[in-house]
Design a protein around this motif. Structure first.
Motif, PDB file in Angstrom:
ATOM      1  N   GLU A 284      52.315 -35.593 -36.023  1.00  0.00           N
ATOM      2  CA  GLU A 284      52.647 -36.925 -35.523  1.00  0.00           C
ATOM      3  C   GLU A 284      53.367 -36.861 -34.179  1.00  0.00           C
ATOM      4  N   GLU A 285      54.163 -35.830 -33.970  1.00  0.00           N
ATOM      5  CA  GLU A 285      54.903 -35.698 -32.709  1.00  0.00           C
ATOM      6  C   GLU A 285      53.944 -35.654 -31.518  1.00  0.00           C
ATOM      7  N   THR A 286      52.810 -34.943 -31.679  1.00  0.00           N
ATOM      8  CA  THR A 286      51.824 -34.873 -30.604  1.00  0.00           C
ATOM      9  C   THR A 286      51.194 -36.233 -30.355  1.00  0.00           C
ATOM     10  N   ALA A 287      50.892 -36.964 -31.429  1.00  0.00           N
ATOM     11  CA  ALA A 287      50.327 -38.303 -31.283  1.00  0.00           C
ATOM     12  C   ALA A 287      51.299 -39.219 -30.538  1.00  0.00           C
ATOM     13  N   GLU A 288      52.554 -39.152 -30.879  1.00  0.00           N
ATOM     14  CA  GLU A 288      53.563 -39.974 -30.212  1.00  0.00           C
ATOM     15  C   GLU A 288      53.682 -39.589 -28.733  1.00  0.00           C
ATOM     16  N   GLN A 289      53.551 -38.307 -28.446  1.00  0.00           N
ATOM     17  CA  GLN A 289      53.590 -37.855 -27.058  1.00  0.00           C
ATOM     18  C   GLN A 289      52.426 -38.438 -26.268  1.00  0.00           C
ATOM     19  N   ALA A 290      51.234 -38.455 -26.869  1.00  0.00           N
ATOM     20  CA  ALA A 290      50.059 -39.039 -26.217  1.00  0.00           C
ATOM     21  C   ALA A 290      50.273 -40.521 -25.939  1.00  0.00           C
ATOM     22  N   LEU A 291      50.951 -41.203 -26.858  1.00  0.00           N
ATOM     23  CA  LEU A 291      51.251 -42.626 -26.676  1.00  0.00           C
ATOM     24  C   LEU A 291      52.219 -42.814 -25.512  1.00  0.00           C
ATOM     25  N   ARG A 292      53.254 -41.982 -25.453  1.00  0.00           N
ATOM     26  CA  ARG A 292      54.227 -42.077 -24.354  1.00  0.00           C
ATOM     27  C   ARG A 292      53.578 -41.774 -23.015  1.00  0.00           C
ATOM     28  N   MET A 293      52.608 -40.866 -23.000  1.00  0.00           N
ATOM     29  CA  MET A 293      51.923 -40.495 -21.757  1.00  0.00           C
ATOM     30  C   MET A 293      50.912 -41.555 -21.314  1.00  0.00           C
ATOM     31  N   GLY A 294      50.672 -42.548 -22.163  1.00  0.00           N
ATOM     32  CA  GLY A 294      49.709 -43.584 -21.823  1.00  0.00           C
ATOM     33  C   GLY A 294      48.264 -43.173 -22.009  1.00  0.00           C
ATOM     34  N   LEU A 295      48.033 -42.069 -22.737  1.00  0.00           N
ATOM     35  CA  LEU A 295      46.668 -41.598 -22.961  1.00  0.00           C
ATOM     36  C   LEU A 295      45.969 -42.397 -24.050  1.00  0.00           C
ATOM     37  N   VAL A 296      46.748 -42.927 -24.998  1.00  0.00           N
ATOM     38  CA  VAL A 296      46.201 -43.744 -26.079  1.00  0.00           C
ATOM     39  C   VAL A 296      47.000 -45.043 -26.145  1.00  0.00           C
ATOM     40  N   GLN A 297      46.403 -46.049 -26.771  1.00  0.00           N
ATOM     41  CA  GLN A 297      47.075 -47.337 -26.897  1.00  0.00           C
ATOM     42  C   GLN A 297      47.623 -47.570 -28.300  1.00  0.00           C
ATOM     43  N   SER A 298      47.231 -46.726 -29.249  1.00  0.00           N
ATOM     44  CA  SER A 298      47.735 -46.833 -30.613  1.00  0.00           C
ATOM     45  C   SER A 298      47.658 -45.485 -31.302  1.00  0.00           C
TER      46      SER A 298
END
Length: 286
Positions: A40-54
């Motif tokens: 989950e930490e990686t998913a949250e990082q992707a969200l913070r980076m703006g790579l994903v929207q959810s």
């Protein structure tokens, strides 16, 4: 921006180097990107980076297209454990580097109403992990599709359009066996050579002071994800071993010409390599 995919919900399963690169490029295309990662930490990082929207698993039900950027075992595990998280009628695809024997296992686990289009974007870069993601890696790449008789033609065309939107130049369609044979030569063998060069007894800590473009280019892919490539090599073992044998024969031919100081044979060897290289690049640029 490609209007065909603007605002389209697309899920990316696995947010490593390739998954992150897909997410970045899809976001640039205007897609609504839903990311999922085992950590989950990686998913949250992707969200913070703006790579994903959810990164909300419940949003996976919205995705028309689901891209598995995971090893085959990870794809199978997700379908077995979480297949019901996906939208009925979604089109699924993957990026696995070895294809033969995978389709029957995937078909067994495929939820009703879903189609799985096996694919392999021939792109990437050295390193591993989300931090190395780069949406530009798809520019002018070869994006291979592996159709199965069960696939719907419109779904194959959808993934082909997606590949073109990402930036792919060539989208060949081949069987799983053909794919694995080509990939053993063009991907497996180069990684084997690059790793062997770096693991040679000739390597010293000061080697970097004596390298130019040739050694740098030849060893670029030695910066490798060890676990991933162990799995890929074992999955395509027989075909990679065959390519190693063929390469060894070619190297022995070169060695014999050098041992016997056969200048004509050496020149012919290098000239033929040059001809084939130019032929390959010319054919690929069309």
């Amino acid at each position: 921006m490609n209007s065909d995919f603007k605002n389209r919900p697309v899920a990316v399963i696995g947010l490593g180097l390739m998954g992150g690169s897909f997410a970045e490029r899809l976001t640039e295309l205007g897609c609504f990107v839903i990311g999922f990662n085992r950590t989950e930490e990686t998913a949250e990082q992707a969200l913070r980076m703006g790579l994903v929207q959810s990164v909300n698993p419940q949003d996976l039900k919205k995705a028309d297209i689901v891209i598995f950027c995971t090893p085959v075992k990870g794809t199978l595990a997700f379908l077995k454990e979480h297949g019901d998280w996906l939208k009925e009628g979604a089109v699924l695809t993957d990026i696995a580097g070895v294809k033969d024997h995978n389709w029957p296992r995937i078909r067994e686990l495929l939820p009703p109403g879903m189609d799985f289009i096996s694919a392999h974007p021939m792109c990437g870069r050295e390193g591993a992990g989300l931090a190395q993601a780069d949406g530009t890696i798809f520019n002018n790449c070869n994006y291979v599709l592996i159709p199965e008789k069960e696939n719907e033609p419109e779904h194959l065309e959808l993934i082909a359009r997606l590949a073109r939107a990402l930036g792919a130049k060539h989208i060949p369609r081949v069987t799983a066996e053909e794919h694995d044979r080509f990939i053993a030569y063009t991907s497996g063998l180069p990684h084997a050579v690059a790793a062997s060069l770096m693991n040679s007894e000739s390597y010293e800590k000061d080697t970097g002071m004596f390298i130019g473009g040739s050694f740098t280019d030849a060893t670029r892919v030695a910066d490798i994800n060890g676990r991933l490539w162990t799995s890929l090599f074992l999955s395509n073992r027989d075909k990679i071993l065959a390519e190693m044998d063929s390469f060894q024969e070619s190297l022995c031919k070169l060695r014999k010409a050098l041992e016997t100081e056969d200048a004509e044979a050496l020149c012919e060897f290098f000239t033929e390599a040059r001809r084939r290289r130019r032929e390959m690049i010319h054919h690929g640029s069309r």
